[in-house]
Design an enzyme around this catalytic site. Structure first.
Site, PDB file in Angstrom:
ATOM      1  N   TYR A  84      21.639 -17.785 -39.609  1.00  0.00           N
ATOM      2  CA  TYR A  84      21.921 -17.620 -38.181  1.00  0.00           C
ATOM      3  C   TYR A  84      20.729 -18.106 -37.357  1.00  0.00           C
ATOM      4  O   TYR A  84      20.902 -18.866 -36.404  1.00  0.00           O
ATOM      5  CB  TYR A  84      22.252 -16.159 -37.867  1.00  0.00           C
ATOM      6  CG  TYR A  84      22.608 -15.938 -36.420  1.00  0.00           C
ATOM      7  CD1 TYR A  84      23.840 -16.352 -35.922  1.00  0.00           C
ATOM      8  CD2 TYR A  84      21.706 -15.345 -35.540  1.00  0.00           C
ATOM      9  CE1 TYR A  84      24.165 -16.184 -34.588  1.00  0.00           C
ATOM     10  CE2 TYR A  84      22.022 -15.166 -34.203  1.00  0.00           C
ATOM     11  CZ  TYR A  84      23.246 -15.584 -33.735  1.00  0.00           C
ATOM     12  OH  TYR A  84      23.561 -15.428 -32.407  1.00  0.00           O
ATOM     13  N   GLU A 126      28.349  -9.810 -29.928  1.00  0.00           N
ATOM     14  CA  GLU A 126      27.362  -9.211 -29.017  1.00  0.00           C
ATOM     15  C   GLU A 126      27.875  -7.891 -28.445  1.00  0.00           C
ATOM     16  O   GLU A 126      27.127  -6.923 -28.342  1.00  0.00           O
ATOM     17  CB  GLU A 126      26.992 -10.180 -27.886  1.00  0.00           C
ATOM     18  CG  GLU A 126      26.198 -11.385 -28.334  1.00  0.00           C
ATOM     19  CD  GLU A 126      24.832 -11.077 -28.920  1.00  0.00           C
ATOM     20  OE1 GLU A 126      24.320  -9.946 -28.767  1.00  0.00           O
ATOM     21  OE2 GLU A 126      24.260 -11.977 -29.560  1.00  0.00           O
ATOM     22  N   TRP A 156      21.777  -6.081 -35.104  1.00  0.00           N
ATOM     23  CA  TRP A 156      22.326  -7.423 -35.288  1.00  0.00           C
ATOM     24  C   TRP A 156      22.583  -7.667 -36.774  1.00  0.00           C
ATOM     25  O   TRP A 156      23.530  -8.355 -37.143  1.00  0.00           O
ATOM     26  CB  TRP A 156      21.385  -8.480 -34.701  1.00  0.00           C
ATOM     27  CG  TRP A 156      22.007  -9.828 -34.752  1.00  0.00           C
ATOM     28  CD1 TRP A 156      21.590 -10.896 -35.486  1.00  0.00           C
ATOM     29  CD2 TRP A 156      23.196 -10.255 -34.072  1.00  0.00           C
ATOM     30  NE1 TRP A 156      22.439 -11.957 -35.307  1.00  0.00           N
ATOM     31  CE2 TRP A 156      23.435 -11.585 -34.443  1.00  0.00           C
ATOM     32  CE3 TRP A 156      24.078  -9.636 -33.198  1.00  0.00           C
ATOM     33  CZ2 TRP A 156      24.519 -12.321 -33.960  1.00  0.00           C
ATOM     34  CZ3 TRP A 156      25.172 -10.368 -32.709  1.00  0.00           C
ATOM     35  CH2 TRP A 156      25.375 -11.685 -33.092  1.00  0.00           C
TER      36      TRP A 156
END
Length: 189
Positions: free
Chosen positions: A17, A39, A47
């Protein structure tokens, strides 16, 4: 202060990522929608958890197909709330469905979700947050800021000393545009 660029490279969960997605310009509507959903779901969580559950989200939300998610009804909402592969939060599930419906509506005037974002670019973070809150559900300041940073509309995804920063710079993300630079200078005055 530690940044994502300090611990993500080489990390088995974060490396891809960080190195291939975070901060890179995004054109694909499904990818933009995915980032929004992730998000929103990350709020109050980590995360890392979102990255671990990413495939579960992809399966649960039909590959982040905006039209399919926009058409979800009570049966799909119940299915999502019972799916252990995602975050089973009623507000977040409802936000995904409502936001997909809003994106479908935005297409009428802007052609696409990206078209809507591009039509409002450049804005500073505060103006973006205000616009997103007016348009979408569950889009507070942190969510909007991370969404726009992760898709190349706001700076800050990588430190300038990070090798990925230079890769992204070669792609001319929206935040590096002349219009954004002028807007940023005006905001600082």
């Amino acid at each position: 202060m530690s940044s994502y660029c300090d611990y993500a490279p080489g990390n088995p969960i974060h490396a891809h990522y960080h190195d291939r997605e975070y901060g890179f310009p995004v054109d694909d509507e499904a990818v933009l929608f995915e980032r929004m959903i992730l998000e929103i779901n990350q709020a109050g969580l980590s995360w890392e958890l979102m990255l671990k559950k990413r495939e579960g989200f992809r399966a649960a939300y039909d590959g982040f197909d905006v039209d399919r998610v926009a058409a979800y009804g009570e049966r799909e909402r119940t299915r999502l709330l019972n799916d252990a592969g995602i975050i089973r939060n009623r507000l977040k599930v409802n936000a995904a469905i409502v936001n997909a419906q809003r994106i479908v509506e935005l297409r009428r005037d802007y052609g696409s979700f990206k078209g809507w974002i591009d039509a409002h670019h450049p804005l500073d973070k505060a103006a973006w947050v205000k616009l997103f809150r007016k348009t979408f559900k569950f889009t507070g300041g942190e969510i909007v800021g991370e969404f726009l940073m992760s898709t190349g509309y706001l700076p800050g995804a990588h430190r300038e000393s990070c090798p990925i920063y230079q890769e992204i710079a070669r792609l001319s993300p929206p935040w590096m545009s002349e219009g954004w630079q002028k807007s940023a200078k005006k905001t600082k005055k």
